[in-house]
Structures are given as C-alpha cells and as structure tokens.
Design a protein around this motif. Structure first.
Motif, PDB file in Angstrom:
ATOM      1  N   ASP A 113       0.835  -1.207   0.000  1.00  0.00           N
ATOM      2  CA  ASP A 113       0.000   0.000   0.000  1.00  0.00           C
ATOM      3  C   ASP A 113       0.869   1.256   0.000  1.00  0.00           C
ATOM      4  O   ASP A 113       1.823   1.368   0.768  1.00  0.00           O
ATOM      5  CB  ASP A 113      -0.900  -0.009   1.253  1.00  0.00           C
ATOM      6  N   ARG A 114       0.513   2.203  -0.858  1.00  0.00           N
ATOM      7  CA  ARG A 114       1.293   3.454  -0.913  1.00  0.00           C
ATOM      8  C   ARG A 114       0.883   4.452   0.165  1.00  0.00           C
ATOM      9  O   ARG A 114       1.475   5.512   0.288  1.00  0.00           O
ATOM     10  CB  ARG A 114       1.118   4.079  -2.309  1.00  0.00           C
ATOM     11  N   ASN A 115      -0.144   4.083   0.935  1.00  0.00           N
ATOM     12  CA  ASN A 115      -0.557   4.915   2.054  1.00  0.00           C
ATOM     13  C   ASN A 115       0.427   4.672   3.201  1.00  0.00           C
ATOM     14  O   ASN A 115       0.215   3.823   4.066  1.00  0.00           O
ATOM     15  CB  ASN A 115      -1.983   4.566   2.471  1.00  0.00           C
ATOM     16  N   PHE A 116       1.519   5.401   3.200  1.00  0.00           N
ATOM     17  CA  PHE A 116       2.597   5.172   4.157  1.00  0.00           C
ATOM     18  C   PHE A 116       2.114   5.328   5.601  1.00  0.00           C
ATOM     19  O   PHE A 116       2.431   4.505   6.470  1.00  0.00           O
ATOM     20  CB  PHE A 116       3.744   6.147   3.884  1.00  0.00           C
ATOM     21  N   LEU A 117       1.304   6.352   5.845  1.00  0.00           N
ATOM     22  CA  LEU A 117       0.835   6.594   7.211  1.00  0.00           C
ATOM     23  C   LEU A 117      -0.042   5.442   7.700  1.00  0.00           C
ATOM     24  O   LEU A 117       0.101   4.971   8.832  1.00  0.00           O
ATOM     25  CB  LEU A 117       0.063   7.911   7.271  1.00  0.00           C
ATOM     26  N   GLY A 118      -0.950   4.968   6.828  1.00  0.00           N
ATOM     27  CA  GLY A 118      -1.810   3.854   7.211  1.00  0.00           C
ATOM     28  C   GLY A 118      -1.018   2.593   7.486  1.00  0.00           C
ATOM     29  O   GLY A 118      -1.312   1.851   8.433  1.00  0.00           O
ATOM     30  N   LYS A 119       0.013   2.374   6.678  1.00  0.00           N
ATOM     31  CA  LYS A 119       0.846   1.195   6.892  1.00  0.00           C
ATOM     32  C   LYS A 119       1.593   1.301   8.219  1.00  0.00           C
ATOM     33  O   LYS A 119       1.698   0.328   8.976  1.00  0.00           O
ATOM     34  CB  LYS A 119       1.845   1.041   5.744  1.00  0.00           C
ATOM     35  N   MET A 120       2.106   2.476   8.525  1.00  0.00           N
ATOM     36  CA  MET A 120       2.849   2.644   9.776  1.00  0.00           C
ATOM     37  C   MET A 120       1.941   2.438  10.991  1.00  0.00           C
ATOM     38  O   MET A 120       2.349   1.857  11.990  1.00  0.00           O
ATOM     39  CB  MET A 120       3.477   4.037   9.823  1.00  0.00           C
ATOM     40  N   LYS A 121       0.694   2.890  10.906  1.00  0.00           N
ATOM     41  CA  LYS A 121      -0.247   2.690  12.003  1.00  0.00           C
ATOM     42  C   LYS A 121      -0.506   1.201  12.227  1.00  0.00           C
ATOM     43  O   LYS A 121      -0.591   0.731  13.374  1.00  0.00           O
ATOM     44  CB  LYS A 121      -1.554   3.417  11.710  1.00  0.00           C
ATOM     45  N   LEU A 122      -0.625   0.465  11.121  1.00  0.00           N
ATOM     46  CA  LEU A 122      -0.872  -0.971  11.230  1.00  0.00           C
ATOM     47  C   LEU A 122       0.331  -1.685  11.844  1.00  0.00           C
ATOM     48  O   LEU A 122       0.187  -2.528  12.734  1.00  0.00           O
ATOM     49  CB  LEU A 122      -1.185  -1.551   9.848  1.00  0.00           C
ATOM     50  N   LEU A 123       1.519  -1.340  11.383  1.00  0.00           N
ATOM     51  CA  LEU A 123       2.722  -1.963  11.931  1.00  0.00           C
ATOM     52  C   LEU A 123       2.897  -1.604  13.402  1.00  0.00           C
ATOM     53  O   LEU A 123       3.313  -2.451  14.212  1.00  0.00           O
ATOM     54  CB  LEU A 123       3.946  -1.533  11.120  1.00  0.00           C
ATOM     55  N   TRP A 124       2.584  -0.384  13.757  1.00  0.00           N
ATOM     56  CA  TRP A 124       2.684   0.033  15.159  1.00  0.00           C
ATOM     57  C   TRP A 124       1.722  -0.782  16.014  1.00  0.00           C
ATOM     58  O   TRP A 124       2.070  -1.223  17.110  1.00  0.00           O
ATOM     59  CB  TRP A 124       2.365   1.519  15.267  1.00  0.00           C
ATOM     60  N   ALA A 125       0.489  -1.018  15.505  1.00  0.00           N
ATOM     61  CA  ALA A 125      -0.480  -1.809  16.251  1.00  0.00           C
ATOM     62  C   ALA A 125       0.004  -3.246  16.434  1.00  0.00           C
ATOM     63  O   ALA A 125      -0.189  -3.847  17.498  1.00  0.00           O
ATOM     64  CB  ALA A 125      -1.828  -1.785  15.531  1.00  0.00           C
ATOM     65  N   LEU A 126       0.663  -3.775  15.415  1.00  0.00           N
ATOM     66  CA  LEU A 126       1.210  -5.135  15.529  1.00  0.00           C
ATOM     67  C   LEU A 126       2.278  -5.207  16.617  1.00  0.00           C
ATOM     68  O   LEU A 126       2.335  -6.171  17.386  1.00  0.00           O
ATOM     69  CB  LEU A 126       1.810  -5.576  14.192  1.00  0.00           C
ATOM     70  N   THR A 127       3.135  -4.195  16.675  1.00  0.00           N
ATOM     71  CA  THR A 127       4.223  -4.229  17.658  1.00  0.00           C
ATOM     72  C   THR A 127       3.712  -4.121  19.086  1.00  0.00           C
ATOM     73  O   THR A 127       4.448  -4.456  20.027  1.00  0.00           O
ATOM     74  CB  THR A 127       5.243  -3.097  17.398  1.00  0.00           C
ATOM     75  N   LYS A 128       2.482  -3.656  19.277  1.00  0.00           N
ATOM     76  CA  LYS A 128       1.918  -3.547  20.615  1.00  0.00           C
ATOM     77  C   LYS A 128       1.330  -4.866  21.116  1.00  0.00           C
ATOM     78  O   LYS A 128       0.971  -4.986  22.286  1.00  0.00           O
ATOM     79  CB  LYS A 128       0.834  -2.465  20.641  1.00  0.00           C
ATOM     80  N   LEU A 129       1.214  -5.841  20.222  1.00  0.00           N
ATOM     81  CA  LEU A 129       0.720  -7.147  20.635  1.00  0.00           C
ATOM     82  C   LEU A 129       1.836  -7.903  21.355  1.00  0.00           C
ATOM     83  O   LEU A 129       3.025  -7.636  21.160  1.00  0.00           O
ATOM     84  CB  LEU A 129       0.243  -7.942  19.417  1.00  0.00           C
ATOM     85  N   PRO A 130       1.492  -8.884  22.194  1.00  0.00           N
ATOM     86  CA  PRO A 130       2.522  -9.637  22.931  1.00  0.00           C
ATOM     87  C   PRO A 130       3.517 -10.327  21.991  1.00  0.00           C
ATOM     88  O   PRO A 130       3.170 -10.713  20.875  1.00  0.00           O
ATOM     89  CB  PRO A 130       1.701 -10.665  23.716  1.00  0.00           C
ATOM     90  N   LYS A 131       4.751 -10.479  22.456  1.00  0.00           N
ATOM     91  CA  LYS A 131       5.818 -11.072  21.648  1.00  0.00           C
ATOM     92  C   LYS A 131       5.845 -12.598  21.702  1.00  0.00           C
ATOM     93  O   LYS A 131       6.681 -13.221  21.078  1.00  0.00           O
ATOM     94  CB  LYS A 131       7.175 -10.543  22.111  1.00  0.00           C
ATOM     95  N   ARG A 132       4.949 -13.178  22.434  1.00  0.00           N
ATOM     96  CA  ARG A 132       4.996 -14.623  22.651  1.00  0.00           C
ATOM     97  C   ARG A 132       4.891 -15.417  21.352  1.00  0.00           C
ATOM     98  O   ARG A 132       4.123 -15.072  20.455  1.00  0.00           O
ATOM     99  CB  ARG A 132       3.854 -15.032  23.588  1.00  0.00           C
ATOM    100  N   LYS A 133       5.676 -16.508  21.250  1.00  0.00           N
ATOM    101  CA  LYS A 133       5.571 -17.496  20.185  1.00  0.00           C
ATOM    102  C   LYS A 133       5.631 -18.880  20.808  1.00  0.00           C
ATOM    103  O   LYS A 133       6.243 -19.068  21.860  1.00  0.00           O
ATOM    104  CB  LYS A 133       6.722 -17.361  19.176  1.00  0.00           C
ATOM    105  N   ASN A 134       5.024 -19.846  20.156  1.00  0.00           N
ATOM    106  CA  ASN A 134       5.213 -21.219  20.584  1.00  0.00           C
ATOM    107  C   ASN A 134       6.651 -21.651  20.286  1.00  0.00           C
ATOM    108  O   ASN A 134       7.301 -21.091  19.392  1.00  0.00           O
ATOM    109  CB  ASN A 134       4.231 -22.154  19.868  1.00  0.00           C
ATOM    110  N   PRO A 135       7.162 -22.638  20.982  1.00  0.00           N
ATOM    111  CA  PRO A 135       8.554 -23.081  20.737  1.00  0.00           C
ATOM    112  C   PRO A 135       8.762 -23.530  19.299  1.00  0.00           C
ATOM    113  O   PRO A 135       7.886 -24.132  18.686  1.00  0.00           O
ATOM    114  CB  PRO A 135       8.720 -24.249  21.711  1.00  0.00           C
ATOM    115  N   ARG A 136       9.930 -23.188  18.759  1.00  0.00           N
ATOM    116  CA  ARG A 136      10.315 -23.583  17.405  1.00  0.00           C
ATOM    117  C   ARG A 136      11.440 -24.602  17.478  1.00  0.00           C
ATOM    118  O   ARG A 136      12.356 -24.462  18.270  1.00  0.00           O
ATOM    119  CB  ARG A 136      10.822 -22.387  16.603  1.00  0.00           C
ATOM    120  N   ASP A 137      11.370 -25.616  16.618  1.00  0.00           N
ATOM    121  CA  ASP A 137      12.472 -26.567  16.494  1.00  0.00           C
ATOM    122  C   ASP A 137      12.922 -26.560  15.044  1.00  0.00           C
ATOM    123  O   ASP A 137      12.623 -27.465  14.274  1.00  0.00           O
ATOM    124  CB  ASP A 137      12.035 -27.970  16.933  1.00  0.00           C
TER     125      ASP A 137
END
Length: 425
Positions: free
Chosen positions: A97-121
């Motif tokens: 998307d060329r809407n840079f501001l909208g993309k940044m808002k979405l990425l910022w919202a993602l970074t506010k979610l918990p960092k937890r992941k299930n274990p990886r092998d």
C-alpha cells in the motif's frame, strides 16, 4: 464487546487486515470468543492459540514467519485452506500500500501485541540451504526434498506418483486420469515408438519411464539424485517385469553420459532444481546425450518475466525445496537454443496446476491422520500450507507450467510431421 484487552487489541489489527477483503471467515480467540469481519457464510476458521499469535504471524511482514507460526501451532486453519491463503494474499497487498501513514499505524499496532511465540524446532522442521548449485549442494537439497518415505507421497499424489502438474479435461476430474493423460501427452509429443532409447532426467519414483516402456515400447533410463526414489523405482521396474528394458541410474546430470545416445529425452519437474546459472549446462548435457534427430521435452514451472521474485516462495524454499530456483520461459528457451536445440513447440499448462494442487491438498487433508502418524504434524502442516499457497501463483499468472519441445536436428532435418494432430489422436 470483549472485556479482554488482549482480544480487543488483536481485533483492532484484524479489522485493519480485512478492510479490503470481501468474504467472511471466523476468528476464534484463545479465550473461546469469536469474531467475523463480514456477513455471510464463513469460509474458514482462524484459531489463534495465544495472545501473541497475530504478532507471530505478521511481524515482520515475512512469509517464512507466517508459515512458521502455522507449522509450530501459534494458529491453526480449520476448513478451507484456500480461502485462508486468499485472505493472506489480500494482507500482503496491504504491505504494498502506498498509504505510508496507514501502513505505519498498522505496523505500530502489531508491535503492541505480545511477543509470545510457541517453541520452534527449526533444526528438525526445516533447513535453510540457499547457496550454490554445486554437486554436493544439489545432492543435499534433493535428498532433503525427496527422501521422505514414498508412502507419504502416496497419501496425496495419484496412483502413478506424479509430483508434477496433470492434464485435466475439466477441473474436478480425478487426478489419476489427469496424470495418466499428462504422461501420454509427454510420450506423444516426443513421438515415442517401439525400440526408441529414452532417458528421463529426474525420473522420480520411475512411473513415467515404466509407463513409456509398457505403452510405447521404449527402452528407458531414469536418472535421479535421490537414493530413496531410486530404490522405489528399481522395485517398481522389477515388479513390472521390465528389468530388461528399464534401468535406474543414480547420478548427477553433469556426470551422466551414455555412449549409445538416446532417441528421446525428458525432464519433468526437474528444471526448478537446476538453478538459472546451470541451465545452459543442463541443456548442453541433454543435447550431448541425444542422437542426431533426437527429441527433448522440458516440463517445468516458469516465472513470469519482469516481476520481482515472489515473496511467498521463501517458505517453500526453506521447508520443502531448499535451493529451488525458478526461471522465466525466456531464460529456458535461450538456454535450449544456446545448447544447439531447435525449438519446435511451447505449451503453457498453467491452469492445470491449480487443479492439481487442489487435488493434492484435498487428498492430503482426507488422509491427515495417516500423514501425521507417518511424518508428524509439522510436515503435514508444511505441505498443506505450501501447496495451498502455490495455487495463487498459478491462478494469477505469476507462475507458468511450460512444456518446451526441442529437437537436435540432423543436418537440418527435424523428423517432425507438418502438424501436431497425432498428439491428440
């Protein structure tokens, strides 16, 4: 409205992800609550297993990360996996998307979610082996891809173990019929006749060469780098009673040479493993092994020219086809011509691969209990996701499935008739 702040945060991200997605699906959160973006029938259920699942899926915008989140059970997809990958495609378009501001808002919202992941092998589930196409590297990659138990492939392929696109008369045709039609199409394009010497580079489990020997009377040689496939093919040859007319050779194509030469040759689904830089070497080796007047059919997935390398291939290259590399049809044609071949025909069977992949996924899902018992849940999820995702490449034209027919002319004589009518007689 949910009272759980983590569910609320995830829902806000999902709302952004579905803004241009017209269909409907269900999200089931780790709390048991559900959410749908639109009205109408639900195409699939996205089961988020913990509060960090969405971040694990989409941060960063990386298809390897999304695939790993699925295979390591941060989330699951219940129902139509093809509808899920269509939603994924719409999300990837958001990243463009060329809407840079909208993309940044979405990425910022993602970074506010918990960092937890299930274990990886990662050591067991995948091995990144990107690199050169030396003999050792190619042998390692082929072994990783094809030395899984043959019984596993039986659980989603057709009865003749064709791990390449079929030739369908209609979209819902049984894949056994479509794959046998594909084998006959190859043999007819090569105009095989009794007594011809035939070599198939990358012969897989050997069913094409056995089919050609049985139905067209050729003397066939199958060349492969996979020890497991070679063992399977040798058993097939013995069980078919064709030991006097069919042989299996374990060899790198660069080291293979038969002093008698061959009348016809093919490679079906091997070109993707050769690498762009080695294509001229491969075509030269095929040319060298053919007699004057010899015919060669090159069947491979090709990449649409002048587009970026598709980002969704990264997951498959890591977990299914390490060191796999697609070429454009222009590069394939150029390499064939430089080797000395005259190009006689090119056919694109692209839509057939959509139907092939759909048939594979349906059969894999039907046999999922047996698959999981044989190779584990991670491998089941890898193959389910990669095959469903690959349909998009063929559906939207980024991939082709090209059959290129070539001849090593004999003092200008091709030996071909004036029309293709006999292919479809």
């Amino acid at each position: 409205m949910t009272a759980d702040p983590q569910v609320a945060a995830a829902t806000r991200v999902l709302v952004a992800f579905t803004r241009d997605y017209p269909a409907n699906f269900t999200v089931r959160f780790w709390t048991g609550e559900t959410w749908q973006p639109n009205a109408g029938p639900s195409g699939f259920t996205l089961a988020l297993k913990h509060p960090g699942a969405l971040r694990a899926m989409f941060w960063p915008f990386d298809n390897v990360g999304l695939g790993e989140s699925y295979i390591f059970d941060d989330f699951d997809v219940e129902g139509d996996i093809f509808a899920f990958v269509a939603w994924r495609r719409s999300i990837l378009k958001l990243n463009d998307d060329r809407n840079f501001l909208g993309k940044m808002k979405l990425l910022w919202a993602l970074t506010k979610l918990p960092k937890r992941k299930n274990p990886r092998d990662i050591s067991k589930a995948g091995r990144p082996t990107e690199g050169d196409h030396s003999r050792d590297k190619d042998r390692e990659a082929i072994s990783y891809t094809y030395d899984l138990p043959g019984e596993f492939y039986r659980l989603f392929l057709d009865k003749n173990f064709q791990y390449t696109c079929g030739a369908f008369a209609h979209p819902t045709e049984d894949q056994d019929i479509a794959q046998e039609r594909k084998m006959d199409l190859i043999c007819r394009k090569l105009r095989m006749k009794p007594g011809d010497r035939y070599v198939d580079f990358g012969c897989g489990w050997g069913y094409l060469i056995v089919h050609a020997a049985k139905k067209y009377g050729v003397h066939a040689t199958g060349v492969t780098l996979s020890g497991a496939q070679a063992d399977w093919a040798k058993r097939l040859v013995a069980e078919s009673g064709l030991g006097d007319r069919v042989r299996i050779v374990v060899s790198d194509y660069r080291d293979f040479k038969d002093p008698q030469g061959f009348d016809v040759a093919s490679s079906v689904g091997m070109g993707e493993h050769i690498g762009v830089a080695n294509l001229p070497i491969f075509f030269s080796k095929v040319f060298e092994n053919l007699k004057p007047g010899g015919r060669y059919l090159h069947h491979s997935i090709t990449l649409k020219p002048l587009i970026p390398y598709p980002r969704w291939t990264a997951f498959a290259r890591k977990y299914v086809f390490p060191n796999g590399e697609l070429q454009t049809i222009l590069r394939v044609q150029e390499s064939a011509a430089l080797a000395g071949f005259e190009l006689r025909d090119m056919e694109n069977l692209r839509e057939n691969y959509v139907h092939t992949l759909e048939a594979w996924v349906r059969k894999l899902e039907q046999n999922q209990d047996q698959v999981r018992k044989l190779v584990g849940d991670v491998t089941y999820r890898i193959f389910r996701l990669y095959m469903a995702g690959a349909t998009l490449g063929f559906q939207y034209g980024n991939y082709g499935l090209s059959q290129l027919l070539c001849v090593k002319t004999n003092d200008g004589l091709s030996g071909f008739p004036l029309s293709r009518a006999d292919w479809y007689a």
